[in-house]
Design a protein around this motif. Structure first.
Motif, mmCIF file in Angstrom:
data_model
loop_
_atom_site.group_PDB
_atom_site.id
_atom_site.type_symbol
_atom_site.label_atom_id
_atom_site.label_comp_id
_atom_site.label_asym_id
_atom_site.label_seq_id
_atom_site.Cartn_x
_atom_site.Cartn_y
_atom_site.Cartn_z
ATOM 1 N N ALA A 3 9.673 -3.969 1.838
ATOM 2 C CA ALA A 3 8.228 -3.907 1.625
ATOM 3 C C ALA A 3 7.908 -2.917 0.525
ATOM 4 C CB ALA A 3 7.531 -3.513 2.918
ATOM 5 N N GLU A 21 1.779 -1.269 8.536
ATOM 6 C CA GLU A 21 2.251 -1.637 7.205
ATOM 7 C C GLU A 21 1.305 -2.678 6.629
ATOM 8 O OE1 GLU A 21 7.007 -1.345 6.613
ATOM 9 O OE2 GLU A 21 6.290 -3.070 7.731
ATOM 10 N N ILE A 23 1.794 -5.219 3.581
ATOM 11 C CA ILE A 23 2.813 -5.679 2.633
ATOM 12 C C ILE A 23 2.202 -6.698 1.675
ATOM 13 C CG2 ILE A 23 5.064 -6.785 2.400
ATOM 14 C CD1 ILE A 23 5.550 -5.983 5.384
#
Length: 238
Positions: A3, A21, A23
């Motif tokens: 990522a 996260e 991404i």
């Protein structure tokens, strides 16, 4: 895959004590007439995992629907020229502050509604209150994107309208990607954003807006109109 965030954007964002996260997913420059489901699944399928939320910018959905127009193809009526002069210009973008974008608002929302919104806004602005124009004109007017120099060509010289059937498309994408992820069509910029349609609950949409509040897809030439949100691993959260 590893990522990698866009320049100047952190990979992980903490919201209410939970780290996520975000991404980015890079694509080709999407054009009018392409199949949005095919395009999104082609790039997202290798990235998404069960439990993820895939977010798709409203702009590429609108473009595939033929809702992007070169500025020089739009003939603005005199009323559009007049009304656009009274729109407050901000660093958020041109909005309806040019005749061509105002013209598209008149076409999308209808002249009576735009005139009513302008009349109310004129009164409320004199009283020190802002935002009434877009509240009355509605999301079709609020979501019109004007040309900006930092957008990937040819869309740096085009006016892009709000996509149609956002919620239906989110469900189509969810099914095409196996049904084990959530999908949201989002309008996100460096000043915030909203969800136009999704497979999420209302609470899930609100959380997603918070997760994306700093616009991890960027506002320039990143060519990342898709992204994945997932809970961050302890090592990623730092």
């Amino acid at each position: 895959m590893t990522a990698t965030p866009n320049d100047g954007k952190p990979l992980v964002r903490d919201v209410a004590g939970t780290a996520f996260e975000r991404i980015p997913i890079r694509t080709h420059v999407v054009m009018d007439g392409e199949d949005i489901v095919e395009v999104v699944t082609r790039y997202a399928a290798p990235v998404v995992a069960p439990g993820d939320t895939l977010f798709v910018t409203e702009k590429i959905v609108a473009i595939t629907q033929g809702r992007s127009f070169p500025v020089d193809s739009i003939t603005a009526r005199p009323l559009a020229h007049t009304l656009s002069k009274y729109v407050t210009k901000t660093s958020h973008g041109i909005g309806l502050g040019m005749p061509e974008t105002m013209e598209m608002a008149l076409r999308e929302c209808g002249t009576p509604r735009i005139l009513f919104a302008a009349a109310v806004a004129a009164v409320s602005k004199a009283l020190g209150r802002k935002g009434d124009f877009y509240r009355i004109a509605g999301p079709k007017a609020r979501g019109i994107d004007g040309p900006t120099h930092n957008t990937i060509p040819p869309y740096n010289t085009q006016v892009v309208l709000v996509p149609l059937r956002s919620r239906e498309i989110a469900h189509e994408l969810q099914a095409a990607l196996g049904g084990q992820i959530e999908v949201a069509i989002v309008d996100i910029n460096d000043f915030g954003g909203n969800v136009l349609g999704s497979t999420l609950t209302a609470a899930g949409e609100k959380q997603l807006v918070g997760i994306l509040a700093d616009n991890p897809l960027g506002q320039n030439h990143e060519s990342t109109p898709l992204g994945v949100v997932r809970p961050a691993r302890a090592s990623d959260a730092g």
